[in-house]
Design a protein around this motif. Sequence first.
Motif, short mmCIF file in Angstrom:
data_model
loop_
_atom_site.label_atom_id
_atom_site.label_comp_id
_atom_site.label_asym_id
_atom_site.label_seq_id
_atom_site.Cartn_x
_atom_site.Cartn_y
_atom_site.Cartn_z
N ASN A 34 -27.18 -20.59 -41.44
CA ASN A 34 -26.50 -20.42 -42.74
C ASN A 34 -26.76 -19.05 -43.32
O ASN A 34 -25.87 -18.38 -43.83
N GLU A 35 -28.02 -18.65 -43.25
CA GLU A 35 -28.43 -17.36 -43.81
C GLU A 35 -27.65 -16.23 -43.12
O GLU A 35 -27.11 -15.34 -43.77
N LEU A 36 -27.59 -16.29 -41.78
CA LEU A 36 -26.86 -15.27 -41.04
C LEU A 36 -25.39 -15.25 -41.45
O LEU A 36 -24.81 -14.18 -41.66
N GLN A 37 -24.83 -16.47 -41.58
CA GLN A 37 -23.40 -16.54 -41.92
C GLN A 37 -23.13 -15.95 -43.30
O GLN A 37 -22.16 -15.21 -43.50
N GLN A 38 -24.02 -16.25 -44.24
CA GLN A 38 -23.86 -15.67 -45.58
C GLN A 38 -23.95 -14.15 -45.56
O GLN A 38 -23.19 -13.46 -46.22
N LEU A 39 -24.90 -13.64 -44.78
CA LEU A 39 -25.06 -12.18 -44.73
C LEU A 39 -23.85 -11.51 -44.09
O LEU A 39 -23.39 -10.47 -44.55
N VAL A 40 -23.33 -12.12 -43.03
CA VAL A 40 -22.14 -11.55 -42.40
C VAL A 40 -21.01 -11.49 -43.43
O VAL A 40 -20.31 -10.47 -43.56
N GLU A 41 -20.83 -12.58 -44.17
CA GLU A 41 -19.76 -12.58 -45.17
C GLU A 41 -20.02 -11.55 -46.26
O GLU A 41 -19.10 -10.90 -46.76
N LYS A 42 -21.30 -11.37 -46.61
CA LYS A 42 -21.65 -10.41 -47.65
C LYS A 42 -21.26 -8.98 -47.25
O LYS A 42 -20.81 -8.19 -48.08
N TYR A 43 -21.43 -8.67 -45.97
CA TYR A 43 -21.22 -7.28 -45.56
C TYR A 43 -19.86 -7.03 -44.91
O TYR A 43 -19.52 -5.90 -44.60
N ARG A 44 -19.08 -8.09 -44.72
CA ARG A 44 -17.77 -7.88 -44.12
C ARG A 44 -16.89 -6.94 -44.98
O ARG A 44 -16.25 -6.01 -44.42
N LYS A 81 -7.76 0.31 -31.78
CA LYS A 81 -6.90 -0.87 -31.99
C LYS A 81 -7.67 -2.11 -32.39
O LYS A 81 -7.10 -3.19 -32.55
N GLN A 82 -9.00 -2.01 -32.51
CA GLN A 82 -9.79 -3.19 -32.85
C GLN A 82 -9.59 -3.57 -34.33
O GLN A 82 -9.10 -2.80 -35.12
N ASP A 83 -10.03 -4.78 -34.64
CA ASP A 83 -9.92 -5.25 -36.03
C ASP A 83 -11.11 -4.69 -36.83
O ASP A 83 -12.26 -5.04 -36.57
N PRO A 84 -10.86 -3.80 -37.80
CA PRO A 84 -11.96 -3.16 -38.50
C PRO A 84 -12.79 -4.14 -39.32
O PRO A 84 -13.93 -3.84 -39.67
N ARG A 85 -12.23 -5.28 -39.65
CA ARG A 85 -12.97 -6.24 -40.48
C ARG A 85 -13.84 -7.19 -39.67
O ARG A 85 -14.57 -8.01 -40.25
N SER A 86 -13.81 -7.10 -38.35
CA SER A 86 -14.62 -8.06 -37.60
C SER A 86 -16.08 -7.64 -37.62
O SER A 86 -16.42 -6.46 -37.61
N LEU A 87 -16.94 -8.62 -37.72
CA LEU A 87 -18.39 -8.38 -37.76
C LEU A 87 -19.06 -9.64 -37.25
O LEU A 87 -18.78 -10.74 -37.72
N GLY A 88 -19.94 -9.48 -36.26
CA GLY A 88 -20.59 -10.65 -35.69
C GLY A 88 -22.00 -10.34 -35.24
O GLY A 88 -22.36 -9.17 -35.01
#
Lengths: 303, 303, 303, 303
Positions: free
Chosen positions: D3-13, D30-37
């Motif tokens: 959960n913590e990781l998921q929240q952080l990813v959303e925070k910095y997206r 051509k990549q999606d600039p908003r992707s973050l994983g």
Amino acid sequence: MKNELQQLVEKYRPLCEQGKLADYIPVLGKQDPRSLGITVMTADGQTISAGMCPTQFTLQSISKVITLILAIMDCGEEEVFSKVGMEPTGDPFNSIYKMEVFAHTRPLNPMINAGAMVVSSLIKGDSIEQKVTRIIALVKQLTGISQVGVMEEVYESELEHAHRNRALVHIIKEMDLIKDVDMTLHTYLRQCAIRVDCEGLAKIGLCLAQDGKNEMGEQIIKPTIARLAKTFMVTCGMYNASGEFAIRVGIPAKSGVSGGILAAVPHKMGIGIVGPALDQKGNSIGGVALLTELAKRWNLSIF
Amino acid sequence: MKNELQQLVEKYRPLCEQGKLADYIPVLGKQDPRSLGITVMTADGQTISAGMCPTQFTLQSISKVITLILAIMDCGEEEVFSKVGMEPTGDPFNSIYKMEVFAHTRPLNPMINAGAMVVSSLIKGDSIEQKVTRIIALVKQLTGISQVGVMEEVYESELEHAHRNRALVHIIKEMDLIKDVDMTLHTYLRQCAIRVDCEGLAKIGLCLAQDGKNEMGEQIIKPTIARLAKTFMVTCGMYNASGEFAIRVGIPAKSGVSGGILAAVPHKMGIGIVGPALDQKGNSIGGVALLTELAKRWNLSIF
Amino acid sequence: MKNELQQLVEKYRPLCEQGKLADYIPVLGKQDPRSLGITVMTADGQTISAGMCPTQFTLQSISKVITLILAIMDCGEEEVFSKVGMEPTGDPFNSIYKMEVFAHTRPLNPMINAGAMVVSSLIKGDSIEQKVTRIIALVKQLTGISQVGVMEEVYESELEHAHRNRALVHIIKEMDLIKDVDMTLHTYLRQCAIRVDCEGLAKIGLCLAQDGKNEMGEQIIKPTIARLAKTFMVTCGMYNASGEFAIRVGIPAKSGVSGGILAAVPHKMGIGIVGPALDQKGNSIGGVALLTELAKRWNLSIF
Amino acid sequence: MKNELQQLVEKYRPLCEQGKLADYIPVLGKQDPRSLGITVMTADGQTISAGMCPTQFTLQSISKVITLILAIMDCGEEEVFSKVGMEPTGDPFNSIYKMEVFAHTRPLNPMINAGAMVVSSLIKGDSIEQKVTRIIALVKQLTGISQVGVMEEVYESELEHAHRNRALVHIIKEMDLIKDVDMTLHTYLRQCAIRVDCEGLAKIGLCLAQDGKNEMGEQIIKPTIARLAKTFMVTCGMYNASGEFAIRVGIPAKSGVSGGILAAVPHKMGIGIVGPALDQKGNSIGGVALLTELAKRWNLSIF
């Protein structure tokens, strides 16, 4: 005058032993380091030669003057100088750092290798052969030598050791100043390997000295272009010894690592010299000494 | 000729508005950016002035030519050029990096600040005052202006903002090229603040043009030194626009950030210009345009 | 452990003869090049010394760690790092070119001289004396040495030969990073001349190793600041040999041209070393060898 | 933790929108600039992933760590470091000037392009294919991904735009550090185009974190080599933002212009991140932010 030249050549021949052949191009490393020769062709029609010199040698960087003239004939000043600057650099001819470090958008001048390659790429022609044929045609016209051609052995040798020039050509490609990397590099290397002799250089020098008119009085090069060429020869013609050469000699001149020097004394004479032993900056050590004394004796400085 | 000059000054005055005052020296920032003036003094004795120009302005970098001449008179070429080179740099006048990066043992030429400071230190005199008095004496002799002196307000202003020059003077001290840091810096800053006018510059120009003879025919400067000065003016006189200026104009010239330009057309004329609005390289924007057109109209290029 | 240390010191003492004293600061040139000493202070309370070392020596560049800590205590990270960067440079400590060539607006890091002088200027105090007194107070607190002070002879000697540092201080003044040139320079030179001994360095090292807690368990430095200091010690602590030191040793350490080294092994120990014979990069030649072997034997690398 | 990781990813997206794709390599643009994983793999056997990330992306500069490890396995530290240095540079990854300006005999470190190409040339194999096959074999072993291969489209795109890398490879050829220019360049470009995923990077990170032991406890890399790799990741892993990253994050990490980051937290975890939107230095803007917060929350700094 012939005697005087002969004495001077003998005076400076021993100095040549302190020089060094351009042996990073193996073929050039095989020349006789003690050879030194000169031809003077005056505006009033005399041609005097002295010294023992290789019957033939290659233009090397002297070709940069020829291709600059041809590129301006082909494209005009404006286009040429949108892609190469006009400023002396204070750096060696094969230097690369300034383009990165100062984020220059073009090489500083057409007498350093990077600038000369940009210039070569501007010469009209769809192939290396077409471009080189046109350069050779101009050399023929200027020198009156009918069998001008590329010394293939020199070209091959330079091609094999052209790591720095290859780096430079990729840098100017990255800067979007040229289209075809290989065509540019090979045209440049072939122009460097064009064969001339001292008399040929003297004739080119006389033509520049006479604002573009050859010894027959024909206008081969437009006066503005001839003057422009002489100006670059003063500010950047002798590598990063150009400033000292301007002070000590004061004659527009361009040297090559073959030991050749092309000199143009405005309205007076053209001079061709060859002496393959080079000083630390890459200029003919005997040739520079010879020109220095001639300039003083005959009061040739333009300053 | 007077009419022609006046028309040209009016033609290029609007261009001055695109320039920029040297406001990093606050006093220089207070000049009128639209002022532009010129004096031409010919070898056959005419003196023509045109334009509205500050009655008086400071030599700034133009002083580097004067001190180079004086230092060679005092110490000889050999000593001077053991401590400063002869090569153009391609870099701005206040550049510092080359001395570190290339482990140079001396500044590349006497027209960049570091080199000019070395030259100032070589002028004879046991104090700042003695050295500056001797520089002023030479300026008086060359310009015929009796009240030459230092504009104290300009000197004070430059002294206050001389951070880069202080850095440079400590670098040349570290290189062991000067003895006294303060004496060198203050002599240099005071020489920059010497007051002249356009006619004075034209007279200096004429003297250099006539290989060291002033308008009365008196040999003020030895011919070899006068020629040497003109050569540096061609290769390094217009900051890092010297190469382009040589191509476009072809007249030995030295500029200063006060907007002054000293020009010497060999055997023909001396020219003094002032126009405080500067281009990006630090040369008078109107002055360069004026000289460019004059050189074409009157065919003044030495090349 | 004492025996082991003593054997290692004897093993590397001969190596010191291959080093060179920092004789550009004449006083430092008078030290015994063969001296080499070490003190280790462990987290569990042991203090072991070995070797013959000068009873006292100066901090020199080691002081840059102390002043960085103090400046952050005084002004906060944000202000400090608005005026000095965080990146290693690959260049010598007294390098000047990058600030010009890359138009940097601040020195690249606080461990090169230019950066360290900016940091010193940020330490609170209205005079050189006030600033230096506060630096000395922190050194006293960290080392527990009551008579910490400036070695005036070293300070005077450095002041006399500070040409490069004077150049640097004027450059950072030109960049508008400091207010008072003299206050900055003198504070910096006085902090370099602060006297310590090996045990003092070991105590500082232990405090950093324990995230800012001294050997008595008192929190002298905030943990974040202690960690930040150790990070700079890894990336920039050993001049332009920092990268190799990180690979070969892997301990946060800061050296000075006095031959001193301050090292902090996280959670384990503080180490103080002195050996005035330096290698080519300016680090104690014996000290680096000693730390390299210790790191391997005792497995001290943080990596 | 998931959960913590998921929240952080959303925070910095959203931050990713301020970044920029590496569009000088068209395919990467051509990549999606908003992707973050992100994938975290802990020493105690957990694997947690969060975010939406490209299923596959290319190693780019992350490959420099792999090839350094392989070259040392193949040739030993001594040979490798006779041809490439260990010092951070403070310059961009594709910088060329230092090798000329400071007459360096080898690239400063194996994480800049010039150094990485020297390293690639040292990997055993008689052809590009043999070398690349061996690199891929190591990647397979480290990541456990069976279908590791080169993304030909990326390779072709980089090959076409490799002007700067071609310049660099000719410079290192001129320095006599490599034999075959084309083999070196193509091996390097193919290694950059090797396809991985976040879990693969996390596995490599865990192996380095465990001193060369993979998640099964097998010793894949010798501990000394694993430590050496981590050290370079700290001093030079994040381009010329490595110093700041060490201060702000303190985790050994290596980034690539694909937006990937490989991170190794000693003895604790491996982390793989991808976020193609880059900051000005070429690091994943979201990835750096994510690691910075994770390092603080979980106290991961090695300092």
